[in-house]
Design an enzyme around this catalytic site. Structure first.
Site, PDB file in Angstrom:
ATOM      1  N   LYS A 175       0.865  -1.004   0.061  1.00 11.33           N
ATOM      2  CA  LYS A 175       0.066  -0.111   0.142  1.00 11.33           C
ATOM      3  C   LYS A 175       0.855   1.166   0.015  1.00 11.33           C
ATOM      4  O   LYS A 175       1.947   1.042   0.543  1.00 11.33           O
ATOM      5  CB  LYS A 175      -1.040  -0.181   1.012  1.00 11.33           C
ATOM      6  CG  LYS A 175      -0.403   0.443   2.548  1.00 11.33           C
ATOM      7  CD  LYS A 175      -1.274   0.371   3.451  1.00 11.33           C
ATOM      8  CE  LYS A 175      -1.588   1.817   3.982  1.00 11.33           C
ATOM      9  NZ  LYS A 175      -0.905   1.970   5.176  1.00 11.33           N
ATOM     10  N   LYS A 209      -2.222 -10.538  10.726  1.00  7.71           N
ATOM     11  CA  LYS A 209      -2.239 -10.661  12.251  1.00  7.71           C
ATOM     12  C   LYS A 209      -3.077 -11.823  12.648  1.00  7.71           C
ATOM     13  O   LYS A 209      -4.127 -11.822  12.096  1.00  7.71           O
ATOM     14  CB  LYS A 209      -2.596  -9.367  12.913  1.00  7.71           C
ATOM     15  CG  LYS A 209      -1.564  -8.246  12.545  1.00  7.71           C
ATOM     16  CD  LYS A 209      -2.109  -6.913  13.301  1.00  7.71           C
ATOM     17  CE  LYS A 209      -1.599  -5.596  12.737  1.00  7.71           C
ATOM     18  NZ  LYS A 209      -0.360  -5.327  13.549  1.00  7.71           N
ATOM     19  N   GLU A 243      -3.331   4.936  17.875  1.00  7.98           N
ATOM     20  CA  GLU A 243      -1.672   4.739  18.091  1.00  7.98           C
ATOM     21  C   GLU A 243      -1.276   5.767  19.076  1.00  7.98           C
ATOM     22  O   GLU A 243      -1.755   6.720  19.078  1.00  7.98           O
ATOM     23  CB  GLU A 243      -1.247   5.021  16.740  1.00  7.98           C
ATOM     24  CG  GLU A 243      -1.708   4.032  15.592  1.00  7.98           C
ATOM     25  CD  GLU A 243      -0.758   3.854  14.290  1.00  7.98           C
ATOM     26  OE1 GLU A 243       0.242   3.616  14.359  1.00  7.98           O
ATOM     27  OE2 GLU A 243      -1.483   4.830  13.461  1.00  7.98           O
ATOM     28  N   HIS A 267      -6.939  -1.066   6.799  1.00  7.56           N
ATOM     29  CA  HIS A 267      -7.088  -1.916   7.939  1.00  7.56           C
ATOM     30  C   HIS A 267      -8.535  -1.937   8.627  1.00  7.56           C
ATOM     31  O   HIS A 267      -8.817  -2.799   9.015  1.00  7.56           O
ATOM     32  CB  HIS A 267      -5.854  -1.348   9.019  1.00  7.56           C
ATOM     33  CG  HIS A 267      -4.683  -1.134   8.607  1.00  7.56           C
ATOM     34  ND1 HIS A 267      -4.280  -1.868   7.388  1.00  7.56           N
ATOM     35  CD2 HIS A 267      -3.835  -0.142   8.651  1.00  7.56           C
ATOM     36  CE1 HIS A 267      -2.951  -1.576   7.233  1.00  7.56           C
ATOM     37  NE2 HIS A 267      -2.645  -0.810   8.033  1.00  7.56           N
TER      38      HIS A 267
HETATM   39  C1  BG6 Z   1       0.409   1.433   8.416  1.00  6.19           C
HETATM   40  C2  BG6 Z   1       0.224   2.731   8.366  1.00  6.19           C
HETATM   41  O1  BG6 Z   1      -0.376   0.880   7.451  1.00  6.19           O
HETATM   42  O2  BG6 Z   1       0.004   0.874   9.796  1.00  6.19           O
HETATM   43  C3  BG6 Z   1       0.817   3.585   9.751  1.00  6.19           C
HETATM   44  O3  BG6 Z   1       0.610   3.332   7.296  1.00  6.19           O
HETATM   45  C4  BG6 Z   1       0.376   2.795  10.984  1.00  6.19           C
HETATM   46  O4  BG6 Z   1       0.387   4.922   9.584  1.00  6.19           O
HETATM   47  C5  BG6 Z   1       0.577   1.326  10.766  1.00  6.19           C
HETATM   48  O5  BG6 Z   1       1.119   3.616  12.066  1.00  6.19           O
HETATM   49  C6  BG6 Z   1       0.121   0.659  11.996  1.00  6.19           C
HETATM   50  O6  BG6 Z   1       0.123  -0.669  11.924  1.00  6.19           O
HETATM   51  P1  BG6 Z   1       0.607  -1.597  13.476  1.00  6.19           P
HETATM   52  O7  BG6 Z   1       0.713  -3.037  12.806  1.00  6.19           O
HETATM   53  O8  BG6 Z   1       1.530  -0.976  13.995  1.00  6.19           O
HETATM   54  O9  BG6 Z   1      -0.830  -1.307  14.034  1.00  6.19           O
END
Ligand code: BG6
Length: 520
Positions: A175, A209, A243, A267
């Site tokens: 992506k 995951k 996050e 996601h």
């Molecule tokens: C990515 C995004 O796809 O997913 C990021 O571009 C984000 O901005 C990340 O931080 C989060 O992934 P994970 O696995 O850390 O939850």
């Protein structure tokens, strides 16, 4: 000696595949091999697969990138990356040595056909037809280069669309896959000129995951759960992906993306699809993907006016996360000081089908929130207003089920119980299943699973063309609703909080509230 429970567990294990996927000997060619993703994710994932004996024998990895370096330089660089980023920092030096002998570097630029000829010669030099023709092209490049790389692979006959040889060439695409529906369609068109849809593996790392994959197992292998997974029992569903960091060094990318395109388009909609889809006719990739597309198509479209009421965006201002002060988004590196890009989105949406009619879904994601977690919370209806509910009123909690996708992975059921003692007092209690205590600390990286699936040619965990396009259409409708309107005062939230106040309003209007994830 085994306990009775352990023996029972072993008897009860239902193996759907005979352990491991069969992967034919192949070469993985990584375009953009000097980039971050290769050192942080791809090579550590390949190494772990190698260590577990999951990679085929023989296998090769070729890094294709512009910078001048030898195989040795590249291996050394990857070793440093491995030490810094991999989940098992303590590597076995001999194993790494063995593994790294399969890593080769091809210096060339993406637009130079001679470079692809050089790649072909390298593949031939391995002296094994399978390594020459079974090829996994991993496009870890900027999306603007996908079309060119694919066309050049086609021109040099490294990528064959019609495959009558028994070998397979596949494209794995990172992506962002487009920036809106139009660009995604153009990209799809560019790739499918030279590869069949079945040869294209679009990555969404959330699908790699464990806990995300478990959503389907949890729903469709448990009668108790699936019987109650509908509008009869459920009041609403919340999906939170929070996050606890800002955009850091990715300001340049983020200015063109924003939370809606960076997180919701992929996601969050994937988690939603797995949570809300109907049972597939069988456990086959296309049957599963058909159901995901169907549910995404059932999301009620929003007019721009409805976007104003059902979607809240936000941007972090300065604040504190985990006791450390964080700058405002507008002060981050490579971010326009007057930027209108959203770092937070909350959406209320409806799925217009039989199962979900009348059940609102609330989705939210944001940067610089107090805690990093991904959760699906199923909020059940209140019990009827008799007996305990009649006496306790709102003090009697409604049941909820929380699927904690990360971290501290697990599933928690909140129910009401009697506090021990002579008087009759009730309070919510928790029943919790934790991955760690049940299975031990087992944390393979999403990329390990995804690479293996792509090598084995199983597309279940990848995004199909129609799925991608429906997701973009939804996201585009929200962006249209926002238009060029600048951020207003109430859309800012201090770093370290759960988003702007209007996001709470989204639920409060109907006497609901967000449940914020917390450490378990
Ligand atoms: C990515 C995004 O796809 O997913 C990021 O571009 C984000 O901005 C990340 O931080 C989060 O992934 P994970 O696995 O850390 O939850």
């Amino acid at each position: 000696m085994q306990t009775h429970d352990q023996e029972l567990d072993e008897l009860m294990i239902c193996r759907l595949d005979s352990g491991r996927k069969t992967v034919d000997p192949c070469t993985v060619v990584i375009f953009g091999a000097s980039g971050d993703l290769t050192a942080r994710k791809l090579i550590p994932a390949l190494y772990h697969l190698y260590e577990e004996g999951a990679l085929p024998q023989p296998f090769k990895v070729i890094g294709f990138a512009r910078r001048e370096k030898t195989d040795e330089d590249w291996r050394e660089e990857l070793l440093q990356g491995f030490r810094k980023f991999s989940r098992s920092k303590e590597k076995d030096p001999l194993k790494w040595k063995e593994f790294s002998l399969n890593l080769h570097y091809c210096q060339a630029s993406f637009d130079d056909l001679d470079g692809y000829q050089k790649l072909k010669q390298m593949l031939e030099s391995f002296g094994d037809e399978r390594l020459r023709h079974n090829l996994l092209f991993y496009l870890a490049t900027s999306p603007t280069q996908f079309a060119q790389v694919t066309e050049n692979l086609h021109k040099t006959e490294l990528l064959l669309k019609e495959d009558s040889t028994g070998y397979s060439q596949r494209l794995v695409v990172e992506k962002p896959f487009g920036t809106d529906l139009k660009s995604a369609k153009e990209l799809n068109h560019a790739l499918t000129r030279f590869a069949h849809e079945r040869q294209i593996f679009r990555i969404d790392h959330y699908l790699g995951k464990e806990t995300v994959q478990n959503i389907l197992v949890f729903r469709f292998s448990n009668y108790l759960i699936e019987q109650n997974w509908n509008r009869e029992a459920i009041d609403h569903i919340q999906i939170t992906v929070s996050e606890d960091m800002g955009v850091g060094g990715r300001g340049g990318y983020y200015e063109d993306a924003g939370a809606l395109r960076d997180m919701v388009q992929n996601h969050l909609l994937q988690i939603l699809a797995l949570t809300a889809m109907e049972p597939p006719a069988m456990l086959e990739p296309e049957a599963i993907r058909d159901e995901k597309v169907k549910v995404l198509r059932s999301i009620r479209p929003m007019t721009p006016e409805q976007v104003g009421r059902m979607v809240v965006r936000g941007q972090y201002s300065g604040g504190e996360v985990h006791g450390r002060s964080q700058p405002a988004y507008r002060s981050e590196d490579r971010v326009d000081p007057a930027s209108n890009v959203e770092t937070f989105v909350a959406i209320k949406l409806w799925i217009d089908n039989w199962r979900w009619s009348g059940v609102p879904f609330y989705l939210r994601t944001g940067k610089n929130m107090p805690y990093k977690a991904s959760e699906v919370r199923i909020q059940f209806k209140r019990p009827p207003q008799v007996l305990f509910a009649a006496q306790c009123g709102i003090l009697l909690d409604a049941n909820s089920l929380t699927l904690r996708l990360q971290p501290e992975e697990g599933i928690t059921l909140h129910i009401n119980g009697k506090i021990p003692g002579a008087s009759m007092q009730l309070r919510p209690v928790r029943m919790r299943f934790s991955y760690d205590s049940e299975f031990g600390a087992y944390t393979p990286e999403a990329y390990e699973r995804l690479l293996l699936e792509a090598m084995a040619g199983d597309p279940t965990l990848f995004i199909r063309r129609d799925e991608l396009e429906v997701a973009w259409a939804f996201v585009d409708s929200i962006r249209d609703g926002w238009g060029p309107r600048p951020m207003s005062e109430d859309e800012f939230y201090p770093a370290g909080t759960w988003g702007p106040a209007p996001a709470d309003g989204l639920l409060q209007r109907t006497n609901r509230s967000w449940r914020n994830p917390s450490p378990k």
